[in-house]
Design an enzyme around this catalytic site. Structure first.
Site, PDB file in Angstrom:
ATOM      1  N   LYS A 178      38.857 -11.653   3.849  1.00 32.11           N
ATOM      2  CA  LYS A 178      39.033 -11.242   2.540  1.00 32.11           C
ATOM      3  C   LYS A 178      37.953 -11.871   1.552  1.00 32.11           C
ATOM      4  O   LYS A 178      37.420 -11.180   0.714  1.00 32.11           O
ATOM      5  CB  LYS A 178      40.581 -11.538   2.015  1.00 32.11           C
ATOM      6  CG  LYS A 178      41.459 -10.346   2.584  1.00 32.11           C
ATOM      7  CD  LYS A 178      42.953 -10.849   1.898  1.00 32.11           C
ATOM      8  CE  LYS A 178      43.914  -9.811   2.546  1.00 32.11           C
ATOM      9  NZ  LYS A 178      45.075 -10.002   1.715  1.00 32.11           N
ATOM     10  N   ASP A 213      46.181  -6.534  -3.802  1.00 29.54           N
ATOM     11  CA  ASP A 213      47.613  -7.324  -3.595  1.00 29.54           C
ATOM     12  C   ASP A 213      48.182  -7.571  -4.885  1.00 29.54           C
ATOM     13  O   ASP A 213      49.327  -7.446  -4.976  1.00 29.54           O
ATOM     14  CB  ASP A 213      47.131  -8.493  -3.046  1.00 29.54           C
ATOM     15  CG  ASP A 213      46.853  -8.702  -1.446  1.00 29.54           C
ATOM     16  OD1 ASP A 213      47.220  -7.497  -0.812  1.00 29.54           O
ATOM     17  OD2 ASP A 213      46.095  -9.459  -1.062  1.00 29.54           O
TER      18      ASP A 213
END
Length: 278
Positions: free
Chosen positions: A65, A101
């Protein structure tokens, strides 16, 4: 045929294909979504060959990420806020990224505990990693003014607080239960409780009835954290809903349809989690 995938190292545990392929079938889209194991040293080459591979884009999970964020030429504010990306696509040939997210967590919180904004009190965040940053950003964007971060490594909590400013404070991990009685929402962003291993040690007997306890862990679906919270009158929000909701923006970006998270999809993934050894 349109194609997308999720990349990670390892990647066999990912349930993203179950989610995206369900939507592809539901909306009658000719496309595929697969798992692709990508070693850290191969990430740059993979991301810069999306078009050559016939991919509309991809999701990135652990450990990619942060590196994916750095490699992207175009960075959505959602990714900039947390210095990490989990959703990538091509924008006129340039690699673009976002972090969904935050969207996934907040959408799930709103769906599972719709009255949470009406409660007064601080937001308690357990953990100070990438997931914690996404959650903190979501609460700040929602206008929350008192967010308290507890982490076993104090320096990480202080770093997160400095990154986000005065509305976020770093607190001692061992003092977390001293804040429970005030809390409107308590969020576990750590891996404590995953696969029934470890405990956050939160004393929910001190909490307000009707406060919200949200866990990002979704294996098992009902962690010890959620079980104890619900037993003491709190509203429990599990991590599976976040997983489903965070997938929505990426699917829309790659396949052109904004999908809906349904109870049927939740049950399909829940059954897969329940029957798996993780």
């Amino acid at each position: 045929m349109m194609r997308a995938c999720v990349i990670g190292w390892p990647i066999s545990h990912s349930r993203s294909p179950l989610i995206h392929n369900y939507w592809l079938r539901q909306y009658g889209i000719e496309g595929t979504y697969t798992r692709e194991p990508v070693k850290p040293e191969d990430l740059d080459a993979f991301l810069h060959s999306l078009e050559a591979r016939g991919l509309q884009g991809c999701n990135a999970t652990v450990p990619h990420k942060e590196a994916a964020f750095m490699l992207a030429a175009i960075r959505d504010p959602s990714a900039v806020a947390v210095s990490a990306a989990n959703t990538l696509w091509l924008d006129n040939g340039r690699l673009a990224c976002a972090n969904t997210d935050t969207y996934g967590f907040m959408a799930n919180l709103d769906a599972s505990a719709p009255d949470w904004r009406k409660r007064s009190g601080p937001i308690l965040i357990l953990g100070a990693g990438g997931s914690a940053r996404a959650v903190v950003y979501g609460f700040l964007d929602a206008g929350m003014s008192d967010i308290r971060v507890f982490n076993r490594t104090p320096d990480r909590a202080h770093e997160l607080a400095r990154h986000f400013g005065a509305r976020v404070t770093a607190q001692a991990w061992d003092a977390r239960n001293e804040h429970v009685s005030e809390a409107a929402v308590i969020v576990n962003t750590t891996t404590l409780g995953m696969n029934d291993t470890g405990s956050t040690g939160i004393d929910f007997t001190r909490a307000q009835t009707g406060a919200v306890a949200a866990d990002l862990v979704y294996v098992p679906l009902e962690t010890e954290f959620l079980k104890m919270a619900r037993a003491n009158g709190l509203i429990g929000v599990d991590g599976l809903g976040m997983l489903l909701h965070q997938a929505v923006p990426g699917f829309e970006k790659w396949f052109g349809v904004r999908p809906v998270v349904t109870s049927e999809l939740y049950q399909i993934v829940a059954r897969d989690i329940g029957g798996a050894k993780c």
